[in-house]
Write a protein that holds these residues in place. Structure first.
Motif: not given
Length: 221
Positions: A145-159
């Motif tokens: 899932i492309p990320m354009y913020g400072m964090v590198q990943s989403l919460n697994v349930s959100v992903a």
């Protein structure tokens, strides 16, 4: 069992997607497990798969946190446990599923570029360490899932929700929710299990077929 309740059970089962599933690789936090199961129910997943944590802890599908977050969805989505993620991947592939691992690698593609109208399993890892290298390598593809913020990943349930609702979008566009994917026999058996969860285990233990139900969901004498 009321006629209205039984009609809803049949309506939901007619839209279940047995060719769409998830494999949770050592996702152990109850709030993440329950949120993923809730999303599975929302998009029509019939059965999910899970590998317990490597530290020996069992998957926790009980407790107030799980119950509150799942919204009782665990009653409608079976969870098949596996001892090893790579073996689980191979088993699903042998059943005709493409396995897409949420994993950053040289072969990763945008999750929206995958074809979810094919029999598909989305492989998810725990937030701290992600999908294991072995399972990611055994998968048919890696998605991100492309990320354009400072964090590198989403919460697994959100992903999981993000990817599964893209799968739902693609399947809706091709009419896959418009006709039952379960066979008439599978639909009848599943309807009995959902309608009479206290009686179904006894029939299975005795090796007896489930009794027929009438149009109102009552057991036919």
């Amino acid at each position: 069992m009321t006629p209205e309740r039984y009609a809803k059970i049949l309506r939901v089962l007619s839209r279940r997607q047995p060719t769409l599933t998830v494999l949770m690789d050592q996702v152990n936090k109850p709030h993440n497990l329950s949120a993923i199961i809730r999303t599975c129910d929302a998009v029509g997943v019939l059965e999910a798969h899970a590998v317990p944590p490597s530290d020996g802890r069992e998957l926790d599908f009980t407790g107030d946190t799980f119950e509150a977050t799942s919204g009782s969805a665990h009653k409608w989505v079976r969870v098949q446990r596996h001892v090893d993620a790579v073996q689980a991947v191979r088993g699903l592939q042998a059943r005709g599923f493409q396995v897409l691992a949420t994993h950053l690698s040289q072969r990763s593609v945008d999750y929206r570029d995958a074809d979810y109208t094919r029999p598909t399993c989305v492989l998810l890892g725990a937030e701290k360490w992600g999908v294991g290298e072995g399972a990611a390598g055994a998968a048919d593809g890696n998605i991100i899932i492309p990320m354009y913020g400072m964090v590198q990943s989403l919460n697994v349930s959100v992903a999981a929700a993000t990817i599964l609702f893209e799968a739902q979008r693609q399947r809706l566009a091709t009419g896959m929710y418009g006709a039952p994917q379960l066979s008439p026999t599978e639909l009848r058996e599943q309807a009995f299990e959902w309608s009479y969860p206290d009686l179904a285990p006894g029939y299975r233990e005795r090796g007896e077929p489930y009794p027929a139900l009438d149009d109102a969901g009552q057991i036919v004498p």
